[in-house]
Structures are given as C-alpha cells and as structure tokens.
Design an enzyme around this catalytic site. Structure first.
Site, mmCIF file in Angstrom:
data_model
loop_
_atom_site.group_PDB
_atom_site.id
_atom_site.type_symbol
_atom_site.label_atom_id
_atom_site.label_comp_id
_atom_site.label_asym_id
_atom_site.label_seq_id
_atom_site.Cartn_x
_atom_site.Cartn_y
_atom_site.Cartn_z
ATOM 1 N N ASP A 51 0.837 -1.259 -0.109
ATOM 2 C CA ASP A 51 0.104 0.045 0.050
ATOM 3 C C ASP A 51 0.792 1.257 0.125
ATOM 4 O O ASP A 51 2.008 1.087 0.538
ATOM 5 C CB ASP A 51 -0.846 0.214 1.180
ATOM 6 C CG ASP A 51 -2.066 -0.877 1.319
ATOM 7 O OD1 ASP A 51 -2.404 -1.459 0.139
ATOM 8 O OD2 ASP A 51 -2.717 -1.020 2.473
ATOM 9 N N ARG A 84 -1.402 -0.878 -8.330
ATOM 10 C CA ARG A 84 -2.733 -0.368 -8.141
ATOM 11 C C ARG A 84 -2.942 0.982 -8.118
ATOM 12 O O ARG A 84 -2.174 1.796 -7.464
ATOM 13 C CB ARG A 84 -3.171 -1.021 -6.630
ATOM 14 C CG ARG A 84 -4.704 -0.422 -6.320
ATOM 15 C CD ARG A 84 -4.785 -0.553 -4.647
ATOM 16 N NE ARG A 84 -4.795 -1.795 -4.232
ATOM 17 C CZ ARG A 84 -4.498 -2.219 -3.114
ATOM 18 N NH1 ARG A 84 -3.821 -1.205 -2.127
ATOM 19 N NH2 ARG A 84 -4.414 -3.285 -2.553
HETATM 20 P P1 FDA Z 1 -14.559 9.155 -3.675
HETATM 21 O O1 FDA Z 1 -14.791 8.559 -2.256
HETATM 22 O O2 FDA Z 1 -13.905 10.284 -4.037
HETATM 23 O O3 FDA Z 1 -16.009 9.321 -4.214
HETATM 24 C C1 FDA Z 1 -16.212 9.944 -5.417
HETATM 25 C C2 FDA Z 1 -17.565 9.466 -6.132
HETATM 26 O O4 FDA Z 1 -17.703 8.162 -6.141
HETATM 27 C C3 FDA Z 1 -18.744 10.140 -5.319
HETATM 28 O O5 FDA Z 1 -18.982 11.350 -5.471
HETATM 29 C C4 FDA Z 1 -19.753 9.121 -5.763
HETATM 30 O O6 FDA Z 1 -20.407 9.157 -7.121
HETATM 31 C C5 FDA Z 1 -19.124 7.734 -5.868
HETATM 32 N N1 FDA Z 1 -18.956 6.839 -4.855
HETATM 33 C C6 FDA Z 1 -18.064 6.732 -3.663
HETATM 34 N N2 FDA Z 1 -18.489 5.958 -2.560
HETATM 35 C C7 FDA Z 1 -19.722 5.447 -2.937
HETATM 36 C C8 FDA Z 1 -20.612 4.656 -2.353
HETATM 37 N N3 FDA Z 1 -20.399 4.068 -1.273
HETATM 38 N N4 FDA Z 1 -21.833 4.630 -3.089
HETATM 39 C C9 FDA Z 1 -22.237 5.175 -4.375
HETATM 40 N N5 FDA Z 1 -21.424 5.873 -4.801
HETATM 41 C C10 FDA Z 1 -19.995 6.067 -4.252
HETATM 42 N N6 FDA Z 1 -5.319 5.086 -0.562
HETATM 43 C C11 FDA Z 1 -3.903 5.135 -0.216
HETATM 44 O O7 FDA Z 1 -3.775 6.414 -0.213
HETATM 45 N N7 FDA Z 1 -3.225 4.212 -0.512
HETATM 46 C C12 FDA Z 1 -3.567 3.037 -0.819
HETATM 47 O O8 FDA Z 1 -2.898 2.229 -0.904
HETATM 48 C C13 FDA Z 1 -5.018 2.786 -1.107
HETATM 49 N N8 FDA Z 1 -5.441 1.529 -1.257
HETATM 50 C C14 FDA Z 1 -6.478 1.274 -1.851
HETATM 51 C C15 FDA Z 1 -6.950 0.110 -1.977
HETATM 52 C C16 FDA Z 1 -8.543 -0.207 -2.655
HETATM 53 C C17 FDA Z 1 -8.966 -1.446 -3.248
HETATM 54 C C18 FDA Z 1 -9.213 0.977 -2.832
HETATM 55 C C19 FDA Z 1 -10.545 1.099 -3.180
HETATM 56 C C20 FDA Z 1 -8.889 2.331 -2.428
HETATM 57 C C21 FDA Z 1 -7.718 2.345 -1.748
HETATM 58 N N9 FDA Z 1 -6.961 3.678 -1.214
HETATM 59 C C22 FDA Z 1 -5.907 3.867 -1.084
HETATM 60 C C23 FDA Z 1 -8.137 4.849 -1.019
HETATM 61 C C24 FDA Z 1 -8.187 5.673 -2.227
HETATM 62 O O9 FDA Z 1 -6.866 6.541 -2.440
HETATM 63 C C25 FDA Z 1 -9.337 6.857 -1.872
HETATM 64 O O10 FDA Z 1 -9.087 7.380 -0.581
HETATM 65 C C26 FDA Z 1 -10.797 6.176 -1.895
HETATM 66 O O11 FDA Z 1 -10.995 5.108 -2.754
HETATM 67 C C27 FDA Z 1 -11.879 7.190 -2.091
HETATM 68 O O12 FDA Z 1 -11.947 7.612 -3.482
HETATM 69 P P2 FDA Z 1 -12.681 7.117 -4.566
HETATM 70 O O13 FDA Z 1 -11.891 7.104 -5.772
HETATM 71 O O14 FDA Z 1 -13.053 5.742 -4.304
HETATM 72 O O15 FDA Z 1 -13.915 7.857 -4.474
#
Ligand code: FDA
Length: 281
Positions: free
Chosen positions: A108, A158
C-alpha cells in the site's frame, strides 16, 4: 480498541484472520476476489514491526487454498520509520512466505513523507520477487511519471486517488484535477501495464476505465477493478456479472481506527451511516 460491531463492521471485516477469511469466502461465492489487510500503521519500534510481519505471515499461511493468498501491507507497519534495513528484512520474509504459498503481496502507499522510501524498498524487493506490486496515488503531481516508470519496469500497480491530505505544492486539490490525473494514469496502465488494478468507487472513473478498455478490445482478465469492503457492494456484483475481475480490499484487526477515520473523512454518506447506526442503538 474493541470493534464496535454496529458501525465499524461495515468497513472492517472483524478483528481476527478467521473473520477476514470468512468474509473472503463469502466474496468468493459471489465471484469476487479479496486482498486481506491486517490493519495497523506507523509502528515505531522493532518488536511491534516484527509482530506485524509475523501477523502477515500467519495470515498468508491461514488463507485456505480455495482463496488467493493475496494480502496488502503497509511498510510503516514493517518498521519503515525505525530503519530501512529492518523494513526491508521483514518485507523480504513476508514475500518469501508468500512465495512458498503462491501468494501475492501488494505494498500500500501511505502519506507523501513515505512515497520515496516505499517505492525504493518496493523496487529493491522487485529485484528478487515477482509476487509483489505497488500502489500509486493520482492525487500526487509526480504520479504520472511514477506510472510511466512502473510500466517500463513491468511493475504491477494499483492506482487509487490517495487517502491522505497532501499540500498543494505536491498534490492536486480539486475533484476535477484528481479525476483527470486518475484517468490519464489509468489509460497508461491499461495500455501498457502488467495486470493493473484500478481502485475507486467513483462511477465516472469506473466508466472511463471500462470504456477505454472496451475501445481497445482489452480482455477483461488483463486488469481488475478494486473496491473497499463495505463500499458499493451492489456495484461489485454488477461488474462481475458484466464479466470483469473484481477484488475487494478486506481489512481486519484491532487497530482499525485510522482506517475507519479515513473512510469517514472521504464521504459524508459514511458519516451519516455511522450516525444512524449509533442512533438506532
Ligand atoms: P470518492 O470517495 O472520491 O468518491 C467519488 C464518487 O464516487 C462519489 O461522489 C460517488 O459518486 C461515488 N461513490 C463513492 N463511494 C460511493 C458509495 N459508497 N456508493 C455510491 N457511490 C459512491 N489510498 C491510499 O492512499 N493508499 C492505498 O494504498 C490505497 N489502497 C486502496 C485500495 C483499494 C482497493 C481502494 C478502493 C482504495 C484504496 N485507497 C488507498 C483509498 C483511495 O485512495 C481513496 O481514498 C478512496 O478509494 C476514495 O476515493 P474514490 O476514488 O473511491 O472515490
């Protein structure tokens, strides 16, 4: 701290390897893969780092053969802040154990204070191991270059947005910029990366990646979509039904608070969920 079952258990599979493995088996029955994460970070003494590494090795040995032995680790748990040598030695032991059980270890990415050191140790490990991959964060200005370098080296990446607050000197601050950076790096990884993983719940980014892959006729097993335990479970099933590979990050352990706090900070719906759980007792 004990896991308050009513709310943290939505995001954290439990406190023991057995609870995490049980969650992994439930996912497997739905056609979804797992990567298991023994929670913890920022270890500042040798004994704690050794305990964390031992926990990861136990986990690798405990995952049944039905499931992939796929885990995610944080280098600060392996003593990155104690000494580079300790961290490298413990990570090497984990990768050796993973190799014995045909497992895979994703390293990570943590806050920007650790980016260089994490990538340096990852690249050192890659000289000896091909069962490991790294994580790059679209929010950081440097990431597109890191992605290109990873593609050149054949590293497994990733891609995520990045979960840590970073200053504007080194990181994009707005949603539009972070999304643009994610899309650009996702395209580079899908075009030339080794089995890239696109980790996001953001529908705009998921649709973009799938459309890009379809336009280029990329086989759906050449990449995978990843999401976090408890977030958008119906979307996991939809992706599997559409023929895509999905992996869910399954965290467990007693040190769940910083992870839980990051999930709350990311999205107000997660806070509302917790508030509702507390109010309903
Ligand atoms: P974000 O939370 O910004 O959401 C954007 C949009 O997505 C929302 O406006 C909505 O439209 C949709 N959405 C999000 N959640 C939803 C829900 N529950 N239901 C419906 N719609 C939803 N970070 C890091 O710094 N180091 C790491 O090693 C990792 N590892 C990691 C592994 C995996 C498998 C994942 C999925 C994530 C990580 N992360 C991470 C975390 C990542 O950096 C990030 O903080 C989160 O995934 C949140 O960003 P998102 O892109 O998911 O969308």
């Amino acid at each position: 701290m004990r896991l308050p079952a009513a709310f943290a258990s939505r995001f954290v599979a439990g406190e023991t390897p057995q609870t995490a493995i049980a969650a992994g088996l439930r996912l497997y029955q739905r056609g979804i893969r797992a990567t298991f994460d023994l929670l913890g970070e920022d270890v500042d003494d040798r004994a704690s780092a050794e305990r964390s590494a031992e926990g990861c090795m136990e986990l690798l040995r405990a995952i049944p053969p039905t499931l992939e032995r796929n885990i995610s680790i944080k280098l600060t748990c392996m003593g990155l802040d104690v000494s580079r040598e300790l961290c490298l030695a413990l990570s090497t032991k984990i990768l050796e154990t993973a190799r014995e059980v045909a497992g895979f270890v994703r390293i990570d990415m943590e806050g920007s204070a650790h980016t260089d050191a994490t990538l340096e140790i990852f690249r050192e490990l890659r000289k000896e191991f091909d069962n490991t991959g790294c994580v790059l964060q679209a929010a950081l200005h440097r990431t597109h270059e890191d992605v290109q370098e990873a593609v050149r080296r054949g590293d497994r990446v990733r891609l995520c947005k990045g979960a840590y607050r970073e200053p504007s000197e080194i990181a994009f601050q707005g949603t539009t910029e972070v999304r643009a950076s994610f899309k650009r790096s996702a395209e580079a990884l899908l075009s030339g990366g080794d089995h890239p993983a696109l980790a996001t719940h953001d529908e705009e980014l998921i649709s973009h990646a799938l459309a890009f892959a379809q336009e280029r006729d990329l086989a759906s097993d050449r990449f995978e979509m990843q999401m976090l335990y408890g977030l958008r479970p119906r979307r996991w099933d939809g992706l599997v039904q559409a023929g895509y590979s999905v992996r869910v990050y399954v965290p467990y352990g007693t040190h769940w608070l910083p992870y839980f706090y990051r999930r709350l900070r990311e999205r107000k719906e997660n806070v509302l969920f917790v508030a509702r759980s507390l109010l309903s007792g």
